[in-house]
Design an enzyme around this catalytic site. Structure first.
Site, short mmCIF file in Angstrom:
data_model
loop_
_atom_site.label_atom_id
_atom_site.label_comp_id
_atom_site.label_asym_id
_atom_site.label_seq_id
_atom_site.Cartn_x
_atom_site.Cartn_y
_atom_site.Cartn_z
N LYS A 105 14.73 11.74 52.72
CA LYS A 105 15.02 11.66 54.16
C LYS A 105 15.63 10.32 54.55
O LYS A 105 15.59 9.34 53.78
CB LYS A 105 13.72 11.92 54.93
CG LYS A 105 13.18 13.34 54.76
CD LYS A 105 11.93 13.57 55.62
CE LYS A 105 11.42 14.99 55.48
NZ LYS A 105 10.23 15.24 56.36
N TYR A 116 15.31 23.33 59.99
CA TYR A 116 13.94 23.22 60.47
C TYR A 116 13.62 24.25 61.56
O TYR A 116 12.68 24.06 62.33
CB TYR A 116 13.67 21.80 60.99
CG TYR A 116 13.27 20.82 59.88
CD1 TYR A 116 12.16 21.05 59.08
CD2 TYR A 116 14.01 19.66 59.66
CE1 TYR A 116 11.79 20.16 58.08
CE2 TYR A 116 13.64 18.75 58.66
CZ TYR A 116 12.53 19.02 57.88
OH TYR A 116 12.16 18.14 56.89
N PHE A 172 7.22 18.31 68.15
CA PHE A 172 7.97 17.24 67.49
C PHE A 172 9.38 17.67 67.05
O PHE A 172 10.09 16.90 66.43
CB PHE A 172 7.18 16.70 66.29
CG PHE A 172 6.81 17.74 65.25
CD1 PHE A 172 7.73 18.18 64.31
CD2 PHE A 172 5.53 18.28 65.22
CE1 PHE A 172 7.39 19.13 63.36
CE2 PHE A 172 5.18 19.24 64.25
CZ PHE A 172 6.12 19.66 63.33
N ARG A 183 5.14 19.32 45.58
CA ARG A 183 4.27 19.03 46.73
C ARG A 183 3.17 18.03 46.33
O ARG A 183 2.79 17.18 47.14
CB ARG A 183 3.63 20.33 47.27
CG ARG A 183 4.61 21.40 47.74
CD ARG A 183 5.25 21.15 49.08
NE ARG A 183 4.34 20.79 50.13
CZ ARG A 183 4.69 20.71 51.42
NH1 ARG A 183 5.93 20.99 51.81
NH2 ARG A 183 3.83 20.34 52.33
N THR A 240 1.62 15.54 54.23
CA THR A 240 2.61 15.30 55.28
C THR A 240 2.37 13.97 55.99
O THR A 240 3.31 13.19 56.21
CB THR A 240 2.54 16.45 56.32
OG1 THR A 240 2.64 17.70 55.64
CG2 THR A 240 3.64 16.31 57.36
#
Ligand code: IDP
Ligand code: MG
Length: 140
Positions: free
Chosen positions: A11, A51, A59, A87, A93
């Site tokens: 990201k 998304y 958010f 993961r 997260t």
């Protein structure tokens, strides 16, 4: 166990801090192979579509703004149980809940700017890979 492929995104918080190599080392050391990779600037429409499942979340708009705030590195990772394995390597997260040694524990700035995306299941992995990569780009 089966060999799987999963979509990963490094990201903008991580590309901004020049962490692509350090994050890739976590994948490779964790047993995953980077079989496709490209650095791109997402458009607002692409980030919104990607998304889309989170469209109703409070958010969502901030997340889309964050994801287009700088370049991202789109990747396909391959390996035994790659979806779950990735993961694990990523961590929770929220970096406050992420286990020691995970990417998010080590590098994430916040629950939003958490350095990496990883597909969460076989069906979403297939959809997400097809969203960003053509078959000819996946050579294994
Ligand atoms: P995941 O990336 O661990 O699968 P998701 O629940 O699918 O987590 O959320 C997608 C992304 O949305 C997260 O990686 C993070 O960037 C952002 N996000 C999730 N929850 C929050 C929140 O409570 N506040 C701000 N951003 C969030
Ligand atoms: Mg998710």
């Amino acid at each position: 166990m089966a060999v799987e492929r999963t979509l990963s995104i490094i990201k903008p918080d991580a590309t901004r801090r020049n962490l692509t190599g350090k994050i890739n080392a976590k994948f490779e050391d964790g047993g995953l192979r980077i079989v496709a990779q490209k650095r791109v600037q997402l458009s607002k429409a692409q980030a919104e579509q990607f998304y889309g499942v989170h469209r109703e979340r409070p958010f969502f708009n901030d997340l889309v703004s964050f994801m287009i705030s700088g370049p991202v590195v789109l990747q396909v990772l391959e390996g035994e149980n790659a979806i779950a394995r990735n993961r694990e390597i990523m961590g929770a997260t929220n970096p406050a809940n992420a286990a020691e040694g995970t990417i998010r524990k080590e590098f994430a700035e916040s629950i939003e700017a958490n350095s990496v995306h990883g597909s969460d299941a076989a069906d979403t992995a297939a959809q997400e890979i097809a969203f960003f990569f053509a078959g000819i780009e996946l050579v294994g």
